[in-house]
Each structure stands twice: as C-alpha cells, then as structure tokens.
Design a protein around this motif. Sequence first.
Motif, PDB file in Angstrom:
ATOM      1  N   LEU A 165       0.784  -1.151   0.124  1.00  0.00           N
ATOM      2  CA  LEU A 165      -0.006   0.021  -0.012  1.00  0.00           C
ATOM      3  C   LEU A 165       0.784   1.292  -0.021  1.00  0.00           C
ATOM      4  O   LEU A 165       0.227   2.273  -0.139  1.00  0.00           O
ATOM      5  N   CYS A 166       2.275   1.112   0.055  1.00  0.00           N
ATOM      6  CA  CYS A 166       3.229   2.233   0.143  1.00  0.00           C
ATOM      7  C   CYS A 166       2.751   3.417   1.115  1.00  0.00           C
ATOM      8  O   CYS A 166       2.697   4.496   0.755  1.00  0.00           O
ATOM      9  N   GLY A 167       2.096   2.868   2.174  1.00  0.00           N
ATOM     10  CA  GLY A 167       1.918   3.922   3.268  1.00  0.00           C
ATOM     11  C   GLY A 167       0.580   4.859   2.869  1.00  0.00           C
ATOM     12  O   GLY A 167       0.146   5.744   3.690  1.00  0.00           O
ATOM     13  N   LEU A 168      -0.215   4.527   1.773  1.00  0.00           N
ATOM     14  CA  LEU A 168      -1.305   5.341   1.527  1.00  0.00           C
ATOM     15  C   LEU A 168      -2.633   5.145   2.916  1.00  0.00           C
ATOM     16  O   LEU A 168      -3.065   6.293   2.690  1.00  0.00           O
ATOM     17  N   PRO A 169      -2.695   4.375   3.402  1.00  0.00           N
ATOM     18  CA  PRO A 169      -3.680   4.700   4.604  1.00  0.00           C
ATOM     19  C   PRO A 169      -3.287   5.830   5.688  1.00  0.00           C
ATOM     20  O   PRO A 169      -3.867   6.508   6.110  1.00  0.00           O
ATOM     21  N   TYR A 170      -1.858   5.920   5.938  1.00  0.00           N
ATOM     22  CA  TYR A 170      -1.268   6.996   6.588  1.00  0.00           C
ATOM     23  C   TYR A 170      -1.543   8.323   5.889  1.00  0.00           C
ATOM     24  O   TYR A 170      -1.659   9.263   6.408  1.00  0.00           O
ATOM     25  N   LEU A 171      -1.193   8.225   4.506  1.00  0.00           N
ATOM     26  CA  LEU A 171      -1.443   9.448   3.828  1.00  0.00           C
ATOM     27  C   LEU A 171      -2.889   9.936   3.689  1.00  0.00           C
ATOM     28  O   LEU A 171      -3.293  11.091   3.918  1.00  0.00           O
ATOM     29  N   LYS A 172      -3.791   9.094   3.485  1.00  0.00           N
ATOM     30  CA  LYS A 172      -5.180   9.498   3.572  1.00  0.00           C
ATOM     31  C   LYS A 172      -5.709  10.011   4.912  1.00  0.00           C
ATOM     32  O   LYS A 172      -6.582  10.815   5.148  1.00  0.00           O
ATOM     33  N   ALA A 173      -5.140   9.335   5.935  1.00  0.00           N
ATOM     34  CA  ALA A 173      -5.561   9.968   7.262  1.00  0.00           C
ATOM     35  C   ALA A 173      -5.250  11.099   7.709  1.00  0.00           C
ATOM     36  O   ALA A 173      -5.626  12.024   8.261  1.00  0.00           O
ATOM     37  N   LEU A 174      -3.963  11.605   7.253  1.00  0.00           N
ATOM     38  CA  LEU A 174      -3.246  12.808   7.229  1.00  0.00           C
ATOM     39  C   LEU A 174      -3.762  13.998   6.425  1.00  0.00           C
ATOM     40  O   LEU A 174      -3.938  15.152   6.871  1.00  0.00           O
ATOM     41  N   LEU A 175      -4.215  13.851   5.331  1.00  0.00           N
ATOM     42  CA  LEU A 175      -4.535  15.022   4.427  1.00  0.00           C
ATOM     43  C   LEU A 175      -5.693  15.826   5.010  1.00  0.00           C
ATOM     44  O   LEU A 175      -5.651  16.949   4.565  1.00  0.00           O
ATOM     45  N   PRO A 176      -6.660  15.136   5.668  1.00  0.00           N
ATOM     46  CA  PRO A 176      -7.923  16.225   5.944  1.00  0.00           C
ATOM     47  C   PRO A 176      -7.238  17.136   7.123  1.00  0.00           C
ATOM     48  O   PRO A 176      -7.788  18.203   7.507  1.00  0.00           O
ATOM     49  N   LYS A 177      -6.204  16.589   7.728  1.00  0.00           N
ATOM     50  CA  LYS A 177      -5.802  17.250   9.088  1.00  0.00           C
ATOM     51  C   LYS A 177      -5.087  18.375   8.484  1.00  0.00           C
ATOM     52  O   LYS A 177      -4.454  19.139   9.662  1.00  0.00           O
ATOM     53  N   LEU A 178      -4.606  18.632   7.407  1.00  0.00           N
ATOM     54  CA  LEU A 178      -3.702  19.602   6.950  1.00  0.00           C
ATOM     55  C   LEU A 178      -4.635  20.728   6.359  1.00  0.00           C
ATOM     56  O   LEU A 178      -5.592  20.773   6.009  1.00  0.00           O
ATOM     57  N   ARG A 179      -4.047  21.839   6.895  1.00  0.00           N
ATOM     58  CA  ARG A 179      -4.710  23.286   6.278  1.00  0.00           C
ATOM     59  C   ARG A 179      -4.326  23.265   4.642  1.00  0.00           C
ATOM     60  O   ARG A 179      -3.547  22.702   4.372  1.00  0.00           O
ATOM     61  N   SER A 180      -5.370  24.197   4.139  1.00  0.00           N
ATOM     62  CA  SER A 180      -5.246  24.413   2.574  1.00  0.00           C
ATOM     63  C   SER A 180      -3.473  25.197   2.534  1.00  0.00           C
ATOM     64  O   SER A 180      -3.059  25.953   3.353  1.00  0.00           O
ATOM     65  N   ARG A 181      -2.817  24.593   1.698  1.00  0.00           N
ATOM     66  CA  ARG A 181      -1.725  25.009   1.608  1.00  0.00           C
ATOM     67  C   ARG A 181      -0.488  24.447   2.478  1.00  0.00           C
ATOM     68  O   ARG A 181       0.598  24.889   2.335  1.00  0.00           O
ATOM     69  N   GLY A 182      -1.120  23.501   2.985  1.00  0.00           N
ATOM     70  CA  GLY A 182      -0.209  22.665   4.198  1.00  0.00           C
ATOM     71  C   GLY A 182       0.737  21.791   3.384  1.00  0.00           C
ATOM     72  O   GLY A 182       0.548  21.661   1.983  1.00  0.00           O
ATOM     73  N   GLU A 183       2.168  21.751   4.092  1.00  0.00           N
ATOM     74  CA  GLU A 183       3.243  21.019   3.232  1.00  0.00           C
ATOM     75  C   GLU A 183       3.325  19.712   3.986  1.00  0.00           C
ATOM     76  O   GLU A 183       3.192  19.482   5.244  1.00  0.00           O
ATOM     77  N   VAL A 184       3.623  18.772   3.263  1.00  0.00           N
ATOM     78  CA  VAL A 184       4.243  17.474   3.758  1.00  0.00           C
ATOM     79  C   VAL A 184       5.752  17.148   3.054  1.00  0.00           C
ATOM     80  O   VAL A 184       5.907  17.262   1.947  1.00  0.00           O
ATOM     81  N   HIS A 185       6.518  16.590   4.153  1.00  0.00           N
ATOM     82  CA  HIS A 185       7.771  16.180   3.784  1.00  0.00           C
ATOM     83  C   HIS A 185       7.554  14.498   3.851  1.00  0.00           C
ATOM     84  O   HIS A 185       7.458  13.932   4.799  1.00  0.00           O
ATOM     85  N   TRP A 186       7.309  13.783   2.555  1.00  0.00           N
ATOM     86  CA  TRP A 186       6.919  12.534   2.435  1.00  0.00           C
ATOM     87  C   TRP A 186       8.328  11.507   2.220  1.00  0.00           C
ATOM     88  O   TRP A 186       8.765  11.450   1.225  1.00  0.00           O
ATOM     89  N   TYR A 187       8.672  10.681   3.202  1.00  0.00           N
ATOM     90  CA  TYR A 187       9.962  10.136   3.063  1.00  0.00           C
ATOM     91  C   TYR A 187       9.535   8.596   2.597  1.00  0.00           C
ATOM     92  O   TYR A 187       8.422   8.015   3.198  1.00  0.00           O
ATOM     93  N   ASP A 188      10.145   8.197   1.696  1.00  0.00           N
ATOM     94  CA  ASP A 188       9.769   6.958   0.880  1.00  0.00           C
ATOM     95  C   ASP A 188      11.047   6.083   0.761  1.00  0.00           C
ATOM     96  O   ASP A 188      12.152   6.540   0.971  1.00  0.00           O
ATOM     97  N   PHE A 189      10.810   4.805  -0.025  1.00  0.00           N
ATOM     98  CA  PHE A 189      12.134   4.166  -0.405  1.00  0.00           C
ATOM     99  C   PHE A 189      11.840   4.001  -1.900  1.00  0.00           C
ATOM    100  O   PHE A 189      10.821   3.715  -2.501  1.00  0.00           O
ATOM    101  N   ALA A 190      12.894   3.922  -2.591  1.00  0.00           N
ATOM    102  CA  ALA A 190      13.030   3.931  -3.936  1.00  0.00           C
ATOM    103  C   ALA A 190      14.403   3.204  -4.664  1.00  0.00           C
ATOM    104  O   ALA A 190      15.295   3.421  -4.013  1.00  0.00           O
TER     105      ALA A 190
END
Length: 138
Positions: free
Chosen positions: A58-83
């Motif tokens: 799922l590449c962390g998508l449940p966490y991202l989906k839970a986080l998005l509503p908590k951000l204000r408009s123009r909120g920034e995310v530093h998303w650390y991943d593996f590639a």
Amino acid sequence: RNKAVVVRGGGGVARSRAKVVEGDALVVLSTLSDDSFDRAIVPRPKEGGRDGDMSTSLCGLPYLKALLPKLRSRGEVHWYDFASDTELEGGLARTKASIRDAVQAEGMEVEFLHAGKAGSGTIAKRQYRVCVDFRVVK
C-alpha cells in the motif's frame, strides 16, 4: 538537505510553534481536528520484503489518506519513501503518482516542491530513502 525549507533568523519562531506528536499514527490522527496542521514530516512505514517501486504494498497510503484532512489548505508534507535507483533516475514518478492519486481522491490539488534522495547512502543494494515535498490545496 531539504531545499524547500528556508529558516530565516535561526528558526526561533518555528521552534516555538512546532509540536511533536508521537504514537501510532493512525490512532493519533483519528483524535486530531481537521485543518489543524501547516506541515507534516512523514517517514512512511516500510511494509515488508518487496517494498518500494517493485512492490504491490500500500506504500503508506492509509497513513497519507488519514493525514490529508488534518492539513490546512496550502499545508506542506515532507513524505519520506523508499525507491530504487531506476525510480530515482526517473524523477520518483511512482511515488509522485501515489501521492497525486491519494490527494486527488480527497478532492484536493497537489503541488510538488522537491523530490530527491534523503541522505547520501543506500538502505540496501540499489535502494534509497527519498523525500518528496509537496503542498496540498483544498
């Protein structure tokens, strides 16, 4: 070094306003109000053996989906991943597409600010920790 973050004057104001929240991310996020954060630093969880661009995880998508509503408009995310090195050479297209799809599914727009290696070493042969900085617009 994250090129999208500029701290003027030593960061005293940011430091006084920053709040570190610890715990199981999905549990903690469920207790927080919507539109309550300007910025989030998110090291997504590693999800098993075939993680990253060759994965069906799922590449962390449940966490991202839970986080998005908590951000204000123009909120920034530093998303650390593996590639892998091949995804890194391709501009982290898989990671960006996953983020874009999750943000758009929540009815928001995404603006990518920066994408690249997070550190100089590898975490495994031809595998890197990467960071994608993005802004959401509601």
